[in-house]
Design an enzyme around this catalytic site. Structure first.
Site, PDB file in Angstrom:
ATOM      1  N   ASP A  11      -5.889   7.281   2.352  1.00  0.00           N
ATOM      2  CA  ASP A  11      -6.071   6.148   3.275  1.00  0.00           C
ATOM      3  C   ASP A  11      -7.250   6.457   4.193  1.00  0.00           C
ATOM      4  O   ASP A  11      -7.617   7.626   4.374  1.00  0.00           O
ATOM      5  CB  ASP A  11      -4.818   5.908   4.123  1.00  0.00           C
ATOM      6  N   SER A  12      -7.830   5.406   4.756  1.00  0.00           N
ATOM      7  CA  SER A  12      -8.903   5.609   5.723  1.00  0.00           C
ATOM      8  C   SER A  12      -8.398   6.418   6.918  1.00  0.00           C
ATOM      9  O   SER A  12      -9.170   7.115   7.565  1.00  0.00           O
ATOM     10  CB  SER A  12      -9.423   4.255   6.208  1.00  0.00           C
ATOM     11  N   CYS A  74      -4.493   2.207   0.801  1.00  0.00           N
ATOM     12  CA  CYS A  74      -5.330   1.528   1.779  1.00  0.00           C
ATOM     13  C   CYS A  74      -5.784   0.224   1.130  1.00  0.00           C
ATOM     14  O   CYS A  74      -6.407   0.241   0.063  1.00  0.00           O
ATOM     15  CB  CYS A  74      -6.539   2.415   2.097  1.00  0.00           C
ATOM     16  N   GLU A 159      -4.104   2.688  15.870  1.00  0.00           N
ATOM     17  CA  GLU A 159      -4.613   4.074  15.849  1.00  0.00           C
ATOM     18  C   GLU A 159      -4.676   4.658  17.264  1.00  0.00           C
ATOM     19  O   GLU A 159      -4.519   5.847  17.461  1.00  0.00           O
ATOM     20  CB  GLU A 159      -5.999   4.134  15.188  1.00  0.00           C
ATOM     21  N   CYS A 193      -1.850  -4.442   5.103  1.00  0.00           N
ATOM     22  CA  CYS A 193      -2.583  -3.310   5.657  1.00  0.00           C
ATOM     23  C   CYS A 193      -1.521  -2.248   5.914  1.00  0.00           C
ATOM     24  O   CYS A 193      -0.474  -2.541   6.514  1.00  0.00           O
ATOM     25  CB  CYS A 193      -3.285  -3.685   6.967  1.00  0.00           C
ATOM     26  N   HIS A 195      -1.318   0.084   7.887  1.00  0.00           N
ATOM     27  CA  HIS A 195      -1.045   0.423   9.290  1.00  0.00           C
ATOM     28  C   HIS A 195       0.023  -0.506   9.894  1.00  0.00           C
ATOM     29  O   HIS A 195       0.693  -0.133  10.849  1.00  0.00           O
ATOM     30  CB  HIS A 195      -2.302   0.248  10.146  1.00  0.00           C
TER      31      HIS A 195
HETATM   32  N1  DGL Z   1      -4.666   1.224   6.198  1.00  0.00           N
HETATM   33  C1  DGL Z   1      -5.873   0.516   5.882  1.00  0.00           C
HETATM   34  C2  DGL Z   1      -5.568  -0.729   5.067  1.00  0.00           C
HETATM   35  O1  DGL Z   1      -4.494  -0.793   4.462  1.00  0.00           O
HETATM   36  C3  DGL Z   1      -6.627   0.316   7.157  1.00  0.00           C
HETATM   37  C4  DGL Z   1      -8.014  -0.014   6.946  1.00  0.00           C
HETATM   38  C5  DGL Z   1      -8.976   0.364   8.015  1.00  0.00           C
HETATM   39  O2  DGL Z   1      -9.323   1.538   8.093  1.00  0.00           O
HETATM   40  O3  DGL Z   1      -9.435  -0.534   8.714  1.00  0.00           O
HETATM   41  O4  DGL Z   1      -6.362  -1.624   4.962  1.00  0.00           O
END
Ligand code: DGL
Length: 274
Positions: A11-12, A74, A159, A193, A195
């Site tokens: 993931d990012s 992600c 975050e 997403c 997050h």
């Molecule tokens: N968890 C990522 C997603 O599902 C977040 C993306 C981001 O870094 O903006 O899109």
């Protein structure tokens, strides 16, 4: 048979931990290697080229660590980089190596969850503007009507742990209102997403019980289980030590502290460079 290795989960940032948690719940016997590109997150507002470049670097890193299967946990990477990685970058690579994303498994499931075929999708600008969900759902669930809204502030709010502040709540509620103003009959909202499960309860409380708010972790985990049950060869390439290791491009102490929010347990992480 080549050496066996863990399942790579990318993931990012921290969001993929919500997916990893579900993998461990459903498939506890395997080893996992998580990589968060926290130093360069969020990806959500970045261009196709940059998301592709960063994601490919992470995939290659995990491959070099011995992973035979990498899941892009992600949506932004799945929307903007997965296809190019599968169809171009990996064509001449190891034939036994696979990269999978989270969009296809989610769209295979979500259509059936709405009673009136009105589905709302919330995601990062990258995911929403790629139209990946709309395109896949139109193929897999043609009777569904899809309404999307991009939430550029949600990942930075989560975050930085600001989603519970008054300002954070207001921003989140405003985005939900925009989505619901597109169609009053939406009865299912997919959190597209990884997050967003962290604020699922906040969203559910705001929209009320007539709308189901769906987190994709459990969906993706069930689909991974199904994929492995159908792919004995892949299954045999994955090590089974029930372990989980964590890599991050951020400072490892910063990662460990923030990861607790997502995993509700303490972990040890290692900082790497991509
Ligand atoms: N968890 C990522 C997603 O599902 C977040 C993306 C981001 O870094 O903006 O899109």
């Amino acid at each position: 048979m080549d050496k066996i290795g863990p399942i790579g989960v990318f993931d990012s940032g921290y969001g993929g931990l919500t997916v990893l948690q579900e993998f461990i719940r459903v498939l506890p016997e395997y080893d996992y290697l998580y990589l968060g590109d926290n130093a360069r997150a969020p990806y959500g507002n970045r261009s196709f080229d940059v998301v592709h470049e960063f994601t490919l670097e992470a995939v290659n890193y995990l491959k070099n660590q011995g992973c035979k299967l990498v899941i892009l946990a992600c949506n932004t990477s799945s929307a903007k980089a997965l296809r190019t990685i599968q169809q171009i970058d990996l064509v001449h690579s190891d034939a036994n190596f696979r990269v999978l994303g989270v969009i296809r498994p989610s769209t295979e499931t979500i259509g059936a969850l709405s009673k009136n075929n009105s589905i709302g999708i919330l995601g990062t600008p990258g995911t929403i503007h790629s139209e990946s969900y709309k395109i896949e759902l139109e193929k897999l669930s043609p009777s569904s009507r899809i309404f999307q809204h991009a939430c550029p502030m949600w990942v930075p709010l989560i975050e930085s742990n600001q989603h519970h502040t008054e300002l954070g709540k207001k921003i989140i509620q405003n985005d939900i209102k925009v989505l619901l103003s597109k169609e009053r009959s939406i009865d299912t909202i997919l959190l597209a997403c990884t997050h967003y499960p962290l604020i699922l309860q906040q969203i559910q409380d705001f929209v009320g019980p007539s709308i189901s708010v769906i987190s994709q972790g459990p969906i993706v985990a069930d689909k991974l289980k199904d994929y492995l049950s159908r792919n004995e060869f892949m299954q045999k390439q994955i090590s089974r030590g029930a372990s989980c290791s964590f890599l991050t491009t951020e400072n490892s102490v910063v990662f460990q502290e923030a990861a607790m929010q997502f995993l509700a347990q303490s972990i040890k992480a290692e900082q790497i460079k991509l």
